[in-house]
Design an enzyme around this catalytic site. Structure first.
Site, PDB file in Angstrom:
ATOM      1  N   TYR A  72      -9.043  16.948  20.308  1.00  0.00           N
ATOM      2  CA  TYR A  72      -8.382  15.438  20.187  1.00  0.00           C
ATOM      3  C   TYR A  72      -9.671  14.551  20.224  1.00  0.00           C
ATOM      4  O   TYR A  72      -9.874  13.726  19.450  1.00  0.00           O
ATOM      5  CB  TYR A  72      -7.599  14.961  21.377  1.00  0.00           C
ATOM      6  CG  TYR A  72      -7.010  13.469  21.258  1.00  0.00           C
ATOM      7  CD1 TYR A  72      -5.671  13.454  20.849  1.00  0.00           C
ATOM      8  CD2 TYR A  72      -7.759  12.443  21.506  1.00  0.00           C
ATOM      9  CE1 TYR A  72      -5.214  12.065  20.693  1.00  0.00           C
ATOM     10  CE2 TYR A  72      -7.202  11.118  21.241  1.00  0.00           C
ATOM     11  CZ  TYR A  72      -5.936  11.008  20.863  1.00  0.00           C
ATOM     12  OH  TYR A  72      -5.516   9.924  20.636  1.00  0.00           O
ATOM     13  N   PHE A 124      -8.654  -1.819  -7.118  1.00  0.00           N
ATOM     14  CA  PHE A 124      -7.535  -0.843  -7.202  1.00  0.00           C
ATOM     15  C   PHE A 124      -6.412  -1.562  -6.782  1.00  0.00           C
ATOM     16  O   PHE A 124      -6.355  -2.370  -5.804  1.00  0.00           O
ATOM     17  CB  PHE A 124      -7.715   0.192  -6.346  1.00  0.00           C
ATOM     18  CG  PHE A 124      -6.715   1.531  -6.743  1.00  0.00           C
ATOM     19  CD1 PHE A 124      -6.379   2.095  -7.724  1.00  0.00           C
ATOM     20  CD2 PHE A 124      -6.200   1.952  -5.555  1.00  0.00           C
ATOM     21  CE1 PHE A 124      -5.471   3.135  -7.824  1.00  0.00           C
ATOM     22  CE2 PHE A 124      -5.221   2.862  -5.512  1.00  0.00           C
ATOM     23  CZ  PHE A 124      -4.706   3.485  -6.656  1.00  0.00           C
ATOM     24  N   ASP A 125      -5.063  -1.109  -6.758  1.00  0.00           N
ATOM     25  CA  ASP A 125      -3.878  -1.598  -6.565  1.00  0.00           C
ATOM     26  C   ASP A 125      -3.791  -1.835  -5.067  1.00  0.00           C
ATOM     27  O   ASP A 125      -3.325  -2.830  -4.481  1.00  0.00           O
ATOM     28  CB  ASP A 125      -2.370  -1.021  -7.121  1.00  0.00           C
ATOM     29  CG  ASP A 125      -2.434   0.423  -6.696  1.00  0.00           C
ATOM     30  OD1 ASP A 125      -3.382   0.944  -6.410  1.00  0.00           O
ATOM     31  OD2 ASP A 125      -1.049   0.801  -6.721  1.00  0.00           O
ATOM     32  N   ASP A 214     -15.830   0.968  -3.193  1.00  0.00           N
ATOM     33  CA  ASP A 214     -14.431   2.182  -3.328  1.00  0.00           C
ATOM     34  C   ASP A 214     -14.724   3.067  -4.008  1.00  0.00           C
ATOM     35  O   ASP A 214     -14.926   3.216  -5.263  1.00  0.00           O
ATOM     36  CB  ASP A 214     -13.477   0.909  -3.853  1.00  0.00           C
ATOM     37  CG  ASP A 214     -12.177   1.689  -3.734  1.00  0.00           C
ATOM     38  OD1 ASP A 214     -12.052   2.876  -3.497  1.00  0.00           O
ATOM     39  OD2 ASP A 214     -11.248   1.191  -4.166  1.00  0.00           O
ATOM     40  N   ALA A 216     -13.477   6.261  -4.345  1.00  0.00           N
ATOM     41  CA  ALA A 216     -12.659   7.594  -4.473  1.00  0.00           C
ATOM     42  C   ALA A 216     -13.201   8.664  -5.344  1.00  0.00           C
ATOM     43  O   ALA A 216     -13.068   9.745  -5.383  1.00  0.00           O
ATOM     44  CB  ALA A 216     -11.454   7.103  -5.074  1.00  0.00           C
ATOM     45  N   LYS A 257      -9.171  12.380  -4.022  1.00  0.00           N
ATOM     46  CA  LYS A 257      -9.870  12.412  -5.185  1.00  0.00           C
ATOM     47  C   LYS A 257     -10.958  13.100  -5.092  1.00  0.00           C
ATOM     48  O   LYS A 257     -11.018  14.480  -5.127  1.00  0.00           O
ATOM     49  CB  LYS A 257      -9.828  10.911  -5.797  1.00  0.00           C
ATOM     50  CG  LYS A 257      -8.839  10.208  -6.251  1.00  0.00           C
ATOM     51  CD  LYS A 257      -8.087   9.556  -5.062  1.00  0.00           C
ATOM     52  CE  LYS A 257      -6.999   8.659  -5.524  1.00  0.00           C
ATOM     53  NZ  LYS A 257      -7.232   7.422  -5.353  1.00  0.00           N
ATOM     54  N   HIS A 449       5.427  -1.034  -8.200  1.00  0.00           N
ATOM     55  CA  HIS A 449       5.525  -0.116  -9.221  1.00  0.00           C
ATOM     56  C   HIS A 449       5.905   1.286  -8.417  1.00  0.00           C
ATOM     57  O   HIS A 449       6.716   1.981  -9.048  1.00  0.00           O
ATOM     58  CB  HIS A 449       4.134   0.354  -9.969  1.00  0.00           C
ATOM     59  CG  HIS A 449       3.018   0.763  -9.108  1.00  0.00           C
ATOM     60  ND1 HIS A 449       2.448  -0.112  -8.261  1.00  0.00           N
ATOM     61  CD2 HIS A 449       2.537   2.031  -8.967  1.00  0.00           C
ATOM     62  CE1 HIS A 449       1.322   0.484  -7.416  1.00  0.00           C
ATOM     63  NE2 HIS A 449       1.401   1.844  -7.833  1.00  0.00           N
TER      64      HIS A 449
END
Ligand SMILES: *Cc1c(COP(=O)(O)O)cnc(C)c1O
Length: 458
Positions: A72, A124-125, A214, A216, A257, A449
């Protein structure tokens, strides 16, 4: 004779694919309210919905999975992951999260407040969602070249430095940070140049602002820098990654990704104050500091994935497949965002379904047609994904209207890509007969979406 190019791996395990009839697909589309997110995966033949968490892990990653430490607190797998991330990015502070949007949620909870402005290149969304959810504003400063899909420029994902300067000159006091998405997913998987990252850093310093990447698809971005930008052809992907991240203060990462895993993400930063601020949110939202939202074994597999995917041969194999599909589409004259991006082909629905009015969502209509034609699932990155304006509640028709064909890593062969190209060609040949699109019958307020319900327009 020069030897042809081939994949940098061979296949050890396979999964059967299921094909279907047009009648079956017609029924399944109705059941799904014409939203391909609502289709069971089993009803899809070639699934190009996303490259997120859909790739194949290597034998080494599966082996690492067996060695994961599920402690943990203080898991050995966490330290392996942290050391790998620090080596690749130079960031000392690492917080695992269950995926990319969780990294955004944790970090933005600490940094973004009402009425803030977060400038960037085509957020990005989920990034935009996490900004707008906090009643702040995402301001898009992408270069205008990204809007002309037929223009061939090497770094169409770049930040327009003068647009960014305008935002900072006017509203610097409202800007908590600048966010640069590498590669620029929404603009078509287009890369950002090292020169542009350097310029963003300079401007940020001038205004005393910090920069988040960001990240990814940072490894794919590094591949494009190596193959397209002067002065980088002899550098290794890992050297390029280190330089890229030297211009950032922190990163959010969707490991699904370029991490080559099915689930996972993290925040990394060089600043202890940001790390301390994020700590307060990771514990209630995700979990303890040394696992965030991840299993020990998943952190172990991610450490190996990051190592593998920052090697040139792996990236070349991947980008080569995207370019293979692009060349077929060139043969057939199908317009897409040029040049081909890192993880996907973005079909330009506004140039294909020219008879479908924008109010009837041409890219969504094309997504449906492609599934109907051959059971191929793409994804609308267009007017539905753009959501409504948070103030006026009007649909936003100002951006691009794409169908994204995202290619999972190490999953399909070039033969599958040839099938995809042929199916697109068939739809393309009957494009002028397609005159009606879809209408919305139910939608969520944010990120609609995923769950929107549609019907044929009447
Ligand atoms: C996928 C993605 C995210 C969100 O990550 P998830 O793992 O899907 O939550 C954020 N930004 C970019 C650029 C992405 O591609």
């Amino acid at each position: 004779m020069e030897l042809p190019f081939a994949e940098s791996w061979k296949i050890k395990m396979v999964e059967p694919l299921r094909s279907s009839t047009r009648e079956e697909r017609e029924q399944w589309l109705r059941d799904a309210h014409y939203n391909v997110f609502q289709l069971p995966g089993e009803n899809v033949y070639i699934d190009l919905l996303t490259d997120s968490g859909t790739g194949a892990m290597s034998d080494r990653q599966w082996a690492a999975l067996m060695m994961g430490d599920e402690s943990y607190a203080g898991s050995r797998s966490f330290y392996e992951l942290k050391d790998t991330i620090t080596r690749i990015t130079g960031f000392d502070f690492v917080i695992p999260t269950h995926q990319g949007r969780a990294a955004e949620n944790v970090l933005f909870s600490a940094l973004v407040k009402k009425d803030d402005i977060v400038p960037g290149n085509s957020h990005f969304d989920t990034t935009k969602g996490h900004i707008e959810f906090r009643k702040a504003f995402a301001v898009d400063c992408t270069v205008d070249e990204a809007k002309d899909t037929q223009l061939e420029v090497p770094f169409k994902g770049n930040v327009d430095i003068s647009k960014l300067r305008d935002v900072l000159e006017k509203d610097a006091h409202r800007v908590p940070f600048i966010i640069v998405t590498i590669t620029n997913n929404t603009a078509g998987g287009q890369p950002v140049s090292m020169e542009n990252l350097r310029e963003v850093r300079k401007l940020a310093d001038e205004f005393g602002k910090r920069v988040i990447f960001d990240s990814a698809r940072f490894a794919e971005n590094a591949y494009f820098i190596k193959t397209r930008e002067n002065g980088y052809e002899h550098k290794s992907i890992k050297e390029i990654c280190l330089e890229m991240f030297s211009y950032a203060d922190a990163m959010t990462m969707s490991a699904k990704k370029d991490g080559l895993v099915n689930m996972g993400g993290f925040i990394a930063t060089r600043h202890e104050d940001w790390y301390e601020a994020a700590k307060a949110f990771v514990i209630p939202f995700e979990g303890f500091l040394t696992y965030g939202g991840m299993n020990g074994r998943d952190m172990a597999a991610l450490a190996v994935g990051l190592e593998e995917n920052t090697e040139f041969d792996m990236l070349r194999t991947r980008i080569h497949q995207v370019e293979f599909l692009a060349k077929k589409l060139d043969e057939y004259g199908v317009p897409y965002q040029r040049p081909a991006g890192g993880h996907a082909i973005f079909l330009d629905a506004s140039l294909i379904l020219t008879n479908v009015p924008k109010e009837e969502f041409p890219a969504q209509t094309l997504t449906i047609e492609l599934y109907r034609e051959a059971g191929i699932r793409g994804c609308e990155i267009g007017y539905i994904l753009a959501d409504r304006d948070p103030v006026t509640r009007e649909n936003r028709f100002g951006g691009m209207d794409f169908v994204r064909l995202a290619i999972p890593r190490r999953t399909y062969t070039d033969n599958h890509m040839a099938v995809v190209a042929a199916a697109i060609r068939n739809v393309f040949e009957r494009r002028n007969e397609i005159t009606r699109g879809v209408k919305i019958i139910w939608e969520a307020e944010l990120m609609r979406h995923f769950t929107v319900k549609l019907a044929p327009a009447d």
